[in-house]
Design an enzyme around this catalytic site. Structure first.
Site, mmCIF file in Angstrom:
data_model
loop_
_atom_site.group_PDB
_atom_site.id
_atom_site.type_symbol
_atom_site.label_atom_id
_atom_site.label_comp_id
_atom_site.label_asym_id
_atom_site.label_seq_id
_atom_site.Cartn_x
_atom_site.Cartn_y
_atom_site.Cartn_z
ATOM 1 N N HIS A 17 0.836 -1.210 0.000
ATOM 2 C CA HIS A 17 0.000 0.000 0.000
ATOM 3 C C HIS A 17 0.867 1.254 0.000
ATOM 4 O O HIS A 17 0.595 2.210 -0.734
ATOM 5 C CB HIS A 17 -0.888 0.047 1.254
ATOM 6 C CG HIS A 17 -1.922 -1.027 1.366
ATOM 7 N ND1 HIS A 17 -2.102 -1.777 2.493
ATOM 8 C CD2 HIS A 17 -2.847 -1.479 0.472
ATOM 9 C CE1 HIS A 17 -3.109 -2.634 2.318
ATOM 10 N NE2 HIS A 17 -3.564 -2.482 1.095
ATOM 11 N N LYS A 41 -15.854 -7.045 4.597
ATOM 12 C CA LYS A 41 -14.885 -7.914 5.285
ATOM 13 C C LYS A 41 -14.964 -7.688 6.793
ATOM 14 O O LYS A 41 -15.091 -6.553 7.238
ATOM 15 C CB LYS A 41 -13.454 -7.546 4.844
ATOM 16 C CG LYS A 41 -13.162 -7.748 3.386
ATOM 17 C CD LYS A 41 -11.721 -7.302 3.097
ATOM 18 C CE LYS A 41 -11.476 -7.026 1.641
ATOM 19 N NZ LYS A 41 -10.208 -6.285 1.418
ATOM 20 N N ARG A 90 -2.286 -6.135 -8.385
ATOM 21 C CA ARG A 90 -1.191 -7.062 -8.112
ATOM 22 C C ARG A 90 -1.077 -8.114 -9.210
ATOM 23 O O ARG A 90 -0.024 -8.342 -9.761
ATOM 24 C CB ARG A 90 -1.418 -7.783 -6.773
ATOM 25 C CG ARG A 90 -1.102 -6.914 -5.603
ATOM 26 C CD ARG A 90 -1.687 -7.464 -4.334
ATOM 27 N NE ARG A 90 -3.125 -7.260 -4.334
ATOM 28 C CZ ARG A 90 -3.867 -7.220 -3.237
ATOM 29 N NH1 ARG A 90 -3.309 -7.422 -2.070
ATOM 30 N NH2 ARG A 90 -5.153 -7.003 -3.316
ATOM 31 N N SER A 128 -2.987 -7.622 2.915
ATOM 32 C CA SER A 128 -3.256 -7.572 4.345
ATOM 33 C C SER A 128 -3.620 -8.957 4.866
ATOM 34 O O SER A 128 -3.218 -9.342 5.961
ATOM 35 C CB SER A 128 -4.394 -6.595 4.641
ATOM 36 O OG SER A 128 -4.042 -5.305 4.196
HETATM 37 P P1 ADP Z 1 -5.949 -5.910 0.608
HETATM 38 O O1 ADP Z 1 -6.546 -6.580 1.816
HETATM 39 O O2 ADP Z 1 -6.070 -6.760 -0.619
HETATM 40 O O3 ADP Z 1 -4.585 -5.377 0.839
HETATM 41 P P2 ADP Z 1 -7.207 -3.255 0.518
HETATM 42 O O4 ADP Z 1 -8.670 -2.979 0.368
HETATM 43 O O5 ADP Z 1 -6.608 -2.826 1.800
HETATM 44 O O6 ADP Z 1 -7.004 -4.791 0.262
HETATM 45 O O7 ADP Z 1 -6.391 -2.617 -0.676
HETATM 46 C C1 ADP Z 1 -6.590 -1.340 -1.169
HETATM 47 C C2 ADP Z 1 -6.030 -1.233 -2.558
HETATM 48 O O8 ADP Z 1 -4.627 -1.485 -2.547
HETATM 49 C C3 ADP Z 1 -6.615 -2.209 -3.568
HETATM 50 O O9 ADP Z 1 -6.728 -1.535 -4.805
HETATM 51 C C4 ADP Z 1 -5.571 -3.308 -3.649
HETATM 52 O O10 ADP Z 1 -5.606 -3.966 -4.902
HETATM 53 C C5 ADP Z 1 -4.314 -2.487 -3.508
HETATM 54 N N1 ADP Z 1 -3.166 -3.269 -3.014
HETATM 55 C C6 ADP Z 1 -3.038 -3.894 -1.827
HETATM 56 N N2 ADP Z 1 -1.848 -4.502 -1.701
HETATM 57 C C7 ADP Z 1 -1.185 -4.258 -2.876
HETATM 58 C C8 ADP Z 1 0.102 -4.652 -3.402
HETATM 59 N N3 ADP Z 1 0.935 -5.406 -2.695
HETATM 60 N N4 ADP Z 1 0.416 -4.220 -4.641
HETATM 61 C C9 ADP Z 1 -0.449 -3.477 -5.359
HETATM 62 N N5 ADP Z 1 -1.657 -3.088 -4.929
HETATM 63 C C10 ADP Z 1 -2.027 -3.462 -3.709
#
Ligand code: ADP
Length: 160
Positions: A17, A41, A90, A128
């Site tokens: 993030h 979630k 990703r 996460s």
């Molecule tokens: P997650 O639980 O999958 O991390 P979030 O809702 O917190 O989900 O993620 C917010 C945004 O950040 C989403 O668009 C998700 O695809 C993106 N994201 C999360 N981790 C990564 C990563 N390692 N690389 C690229 N984008 C990411």
């Protein structure tokens, strides 16, 4: 001024993030990273703690703010004067859901566009949920999360 919103659950914020956020902060004048409260979630950390950890993790990033919101992302974006939503990609598996979400958002509000960013390959696999799984099974997550998140989780091990 070009303002972008980076919405998500950030439960907790990871280095993946943060990497997306850094790129966003280079492209836009201001980025608001915002924890969505209405996520389906089941939460790992309370929203207020997630925002707190984001605030500590973005220290020194002058054009980045942390916040949380209820309801539709586009309504929040309008309220903040933002015309752009940032989402991370990703793998191909993210794409279908993200495309659908961005199209739903543009059907609701044509003026707000979604941009997709990717991370450095070394952060690409981090999510996460993977981090929660590793942490809850006693694995070392120090390489995957910002320092304040690591410290918080280690200090509150018995409660989370
Ligand atoms: P997650 O639980 O999958 O991390 P979030 O809702 O917190 O989900 O993620 C917010 C945004 O950040 C989403 O668009 C998700 O695809 C993106 N994201 C999360 N981790 C990564 C990563 N390692 N690389 C690229 N984008 C990411």
């Amino acid at each position: 001024m070009k303002i972008a919103i980076y919405p998500g659950s950030f439960d907790p914020i990871t280095k993946g993030h943060l990497d997306i956020l850094k790129t966003g902060a280079e492209i836009f004048d201001k980025v608001i990273i915002a924890v969505a409260k209405n996520s389906e979630k089941k939460g790992f950390l309370p929203v207020s703690e997630r925002v707190n950890l984001i605030k500590q993790s973005i220290a020194g990033m002058d054009n980045v703010e942390a916040d949380s919101f209820d309801g539709l992302t586009i309504e929040y974006a309008k309220k903040k004067g933002a015309k752009v939503l940032i989402r991370g990609l990703r793998a191909v598996s993210d794409f279908e859901y993200e495309l659908q979400l961005s199209q739903a958002n543009s059907a609701l509000c044509e003026d707000i566009k979604t941009v997709f960013l990717t991370t450095k390959p070394k952060y690409n696999f981090i999510s996460s949920s993977t981090i929660k799984e590793i942490f809850l099974n006693g694995g070392d997550i120090s390489k995957f999360v910002p320092e304040p998140v690591y410290e918080y989780l280690m200090a509150n091990k018995s409660e989370v």
